[in-house]
Design an enzyme around this catalytic site. Structure first.
Site, mmCIF file in Angstrom:
data_model
loop_
_atom_site.group_PDB
_atom_site.id
_atom_site.type_symbol
_atom_site.label_atom_id
_atom_site.label_comp_id
_atom_site.label_asym_id
_atom_site.label_seq_id
_atom_site.Cartn_x
_atom_site.Cartn_y
_atom_site.Cartn_z
ATOM 1 N N SER A 140 39.985 41.594 42.348
ATOM 2 C CA SER A 140 40.374 42.111 43.654
ATOM 3 C C SER A 140 40.668 43.592 43.550
ATOM 4 O O SER A 140 40.926 44.116 42.449
ATOM 5 C CB SER A 140 41.631 41.373 44.149
ATOM 6 O OG SER A 140 42.182 41.996 45.291
ATOM 7 N N TYR A 153 50.045 37.414 43.244
ATOM 8 C CA TYR A 153 48.601 37.598 43.396
ATOM 9 C C TYR A 153 48.137 38.830 42.623
ATOM 10 O O TYR A 153 47.132 38.780 41.902
ATOM 11 C CB TYR A 153 48.266 37.731 44.875
ATOM 12 C CG TYR A 153 46.803 37.927 45.171
ATOM 13 C CD1 TYR A 153 45.909 36.863 45.140
ATOM 14 C CD2 TYR A 153 46.309 39.193 45.507
ATOM 15 C CE1 TYR A 153 44.570 37.045 45.423
ATOM 16 C CE2 TYR A 153 44.965 39.380 45.789
ATOM 17 C CZ TYR A 153 44.103 38.309 45.749
ATOM 18 O OH TYR A 153 42.769 38.495 46.027
#
Length: 258
Positions: A140, A153
């Site tokens: 990401s 995350y």
């Protein structure tokens, strides 16, 4: 374009979103694809759409026995395996002072352990197939920087970024391992309310391309890394984020949006 005709690819989290877009693009380019996901109904529907070069396997990426069964399925249905896309992942919104152990461990199990178990199980079979093997870990933008409210995350995506480099060192020269780092993407995860038009792109006006990304744009980066066109790339991180990691526009200064 049939750049991937000799490739057989397992895609985790392949039933929806970026995973489904990747499955569609890879099959269009000639690859055989295993859509691996816990979401059986959309997975089987996607495979029916893709045709005989695709198959579905119900995979829980946190289960080593599931991974072993997925490998057997792939070899039985497609004869070989050349590539793995570790795309499965979940998110968890929480401040650093409010994290819940159970939710953090579940996230880490899917986002990090899942990729580790996948490589442990699938890489030996890829190596047996000879040169040209490739693994792509979908990290990401948040694996390149941080954002508040997403500490677990962020930690998982930084871990996946580092894991990619360690895997590249250990699996070379037979298997290339690279990571893809999407920015905002128009999927259920990135756009849960399904907004469209100017409202959809409004949060991205400070990003150079000034819009959200589409799943097929992330899929294109993955397809490139799997292909032989990326034959001298391993341990690399490819940001597909509309320029987000280059920086944010500051209002009122030269070069920014009006």
């Amino acid at each position: 374009m049939n750049a991937l005709t000799k490739k057989t690819v397992i895609i985790t989290g392949g039933a929806q979103g970026m995973g489904a877009a990747t499955a569609r693009l890879l099959t269009q380019q000639g690859a055989r694809v295993v859509v691996a996901d816990v979401a059986e109904e959309p997975g089987k529907s996607l495979v029916a759409e893709l045709g005989d070069t695709a198959s579905f396997f119900p995979l829980d990426v946190t289960s080593e026995s599931d991974w072993q069964a997925a490998l057997l399925h792939t070899l039985e249905h497609h004869g070989t395996v050349t590539s793995l896309v570790n795309n499965a992942g979940i998110n968890y919104f929480s401040g650093v002072l409010d994290i819940e152990e159970e939710k953090v461990m579940r996230l880490l199990s899917i986002n990090v352990l899942g990729a580790m178990l996948g490589v442990k199980t699938i890489a030996p079979a890829i190596k047996q197939g000879g040169s040209g093997g490739a693994i792509v870990n979908i990290s990401s933008l948040d694996g390149l920087r941080a954002v508040n409210g997403l500490s677990a995350y962020v930690a998982s995506k930084w871990a996946l970024r580092g894991l990619t480099k360690a895997q590249a060192l250990e699996l070379g020269p037979d298997i290339r391992v690279n990571s893809v780092h999407p920015g905002g993407v128009n999927t259920q995860l990135g756009n849960p309310t399904g907004i469209t038009g100017e409202e959809l792109n409004q949060p991205y006006t400070r990003v150079p391309l000034r819009r959200i990304g589409e799943p097929n744009e992330i899929a294109a980066a993955t397809a490139f890394l799997i292909s032989d066109a990326a034959s001298y790339m391993t341990g690399a991180e490819l940001a597909v984020d509309g320029g987000w990691t280059a920086g944010y526009y500051h209002a009122g200064l030269p070069g920014g949006p009006e």
